[in-house]
Write a protein that holds these residues in place. Structure first.
Motif, short mmCIF file in Angstrom:
data_model
loop_
_atom_site.label_atom_id
_atom_site.label_comp_id
_atom_site.label_asym_id
_atom_site.label_seq_id
_atom_site.Cartn_x
_atom_site.Cartn_y
_atom_site.Cartn_z
N THR A 158 -34.85 -14.23 24.48
CA THR A 158 -35.43 -15.49 24.94
C THR A 158 -36.90 -15.31 25.32
O THR A 158 -37.27 -14.34 25.98
CB THR A 158 -34.66 -16.03 26.15
OG1 THR A 158 -33.29 -16.23 25.78
CG2 THR A 158 -35.24 -17.36 26.62
N ASN A 174 -38.05 -22.53 29.09
CA ASN A 174 -37.68 -22.04 27.76
C ASN A 174 -38.70 -22.49 26.70
O ASN A 174 -39.12 -23.65 26.68
CB ASN A 174 -36.30 -22.56 27.36
CG ASN A 174 -35.19 -21.82 28.05
OD1 ASN A 174 -35.35 -20.68 28.47
ND2 ASN A 174 -34.04 -22.45 28.18
N VAL A 181 -40.02 -17.26 27.33
CA VAL A 181 -40.25 -18.31 28.33
C VAL A 181 -41.74 -18.39 28.67
O VAL A 181 -42.52 -17.50 28.32
CB VAL A 181 -39.44 -18.04 29.61
CG1 VAL A 181 -37.94 -18.05 29.31
CG2 VAL A 181 -39.85 -16.72 30.25
N VAL A 185 -35.96 -18.84 21.12
CA VAL A 185 -35.27 -17.55 20.97
C VAL A 185 -35.72 -16.88 19.68
O VAL A 185 -36.00 -17.56 18.67
CB VAL A 185 -33.74 -17.71 20.98
CG1 VAL A 185 -33.26 -18.20 22.34
CG2 VAL A 185 -33.28 -18.66 19.89
N SER A 245 -36.82 -24.00 21.34
CA SER A 245 -35.70 -24.59 22.07
C SER A 245 -35.65 -26.10 21.88
O SER A 245 -34.58 -26.70 21.79
CB SER A 245 -35.80 -24.26 23.56
OG SER A 245 -35.71 -22.87 23.78
N GLY A 256 -36.61 -27.46 26.52
CA GLY A 256 -37.74 -26.53 26.64
C GLY A 256 -39.06 -27.26 26.52
O GLY A 256 -39.11 -28.50 26.51
N LYS A 287 -38.33 -12.70 28.26
CA LYS A 287 -37.53 -12.88 29.46
C LYS A 287 -36.87 -11.59 29.93
O LYS A 287 -36.79 -11.33 31.14
CB LYS A 287 -36.46 -13.95 29.21
CG LYS A 287 -35.68 -14.34 30.46
CD LYS A 287 -34.73 -15.49 30.18
CE LYS A 287 -34.00 -15.92 31.44
NZ LYS A 287 -33.08 -17.06 31.19
#
Length: 272
Positions: free
Chosen positions: A204, A219, A206, A222, A242, A140, A170
């Motif tokens: 998630t 990424n 992003v 989380v 990540s 990420g 996400k």
């Protein structure tokens, strides 16, 4: 045969001496062979351990070189893919990530335990590196370039109180922002979550693609814990990044090939 037996009986003490000598010699020979075998095995064990250690050491350096080659190859393949998307008059011109170049780099210094952490890389202006380029790992995003010399560059790590990343959830494309909360240690924080949005553990986060630094969809991390506001204001959540900053060795620096064109267009729109 009878004469032979008679000879042995007549000279029985001499015969017994000869027989004992033969047995002793055989036993001594076997003993030497066994000792030589012990010495051979001992030498083999020692030399094997030395060769094994040597192999491990050389293998380590070969592995580092192989990692560098793999990083460069991944960058080359990414750029080949992007080049195919950038064909003149192609409808793929607007494909996601089609205007970004990936430059492999090695981390030569990385801090994780300060209020404002930085990452030093082995690529600089001579390799085309400029300020405000993104830095990503294989997991990420990792940081943003803020300083450049001819051969090196400094990136502001995500573990920095000044870092603020435009992001999306996400699962629903909701715009949010990601910052670093030093009270969370190695974790980040998702902020500006609308009051009607609730996140679940494992959701998630992003990149949004709204900045000129990172393409959309990379990424960030989380969700590990969601905190709903008590006064119906914006919610927030704890985020597990990540990228593992404790084991950051090889990265990519991302160059936005269309950045100047986009900036010029925005400036023209602002002046109208």
């Amino acid at each position: 045969m009878r004469n032979l037996l008679t000879f042995f009986l007549k000279h029985q003490f001499f015969s017994l001496f000869i027989i004992l000598e033969v047995i002793s010699f055989a036993m001594l020979s076997n003993s030497y062979s066994y000792q030589r075998m012990l010495r051979f095995h001992a030498v083999s064990d020692v030399s094997g351990a030395v060769y094994e250690a040597f192999h491990d050491i050389t293998g380590y350096f070969h592995l580092k070189e192989e990692n560098r080659q793999l990083l460069a190859e991944n960058g080359r393949l990414n750029n080949m893919l992007l080049a195919s998307m950038l064909a003149p008059d192609s409808s793929f011109r607007q494909t996601k990530d089609s205007s970004y170049l990936y430059i492999p780099a090695t981390v030569i210094r990385n801090t994780v335990n300060h209020t404002n952490n930085f990452i030093m890389l082995d690529k600089g202006s001579k390799q085309g590196i400029q300020k405000e380029m993104g830095v990503i790992s294989d997991k990420g995003i990792a940081g943003i370039i803020i300083g450049v010399s001819p051969h090196f560059s400094i990136a502001m790590s995500l573990l920095n109180m000044h870092a603020r990343i435009s992001a999306r959830i996400k699962k629903n494309d909701q715009l949010v922002n990601v910052i670093w909360n030093k009270d969370y240690g190695m974790d980040g924080e998702v902020v500006d979550i609308p009051a009607h949005i609730q996140l679940q553990k494992g959701d998630t986060i992003v990149t949004s693609g709204n900045s000129f630094i990172f393409p959309a969809g990379l990424n960030i991390g989380v969700v590990s814990q969601f905190e709903k506001s008590k006064n119906n204001s914006l919610n927030k959540a704890k985020l597990q990044f990540s990228t593992d900053f404790n084991s950051l060795h090889y990265v990519y620096i991302i160059k936005n090939l269309d950045k100047q064109e986009k900036i010029k267009l925005l400036e023209e729109a602002a002046n109208e």
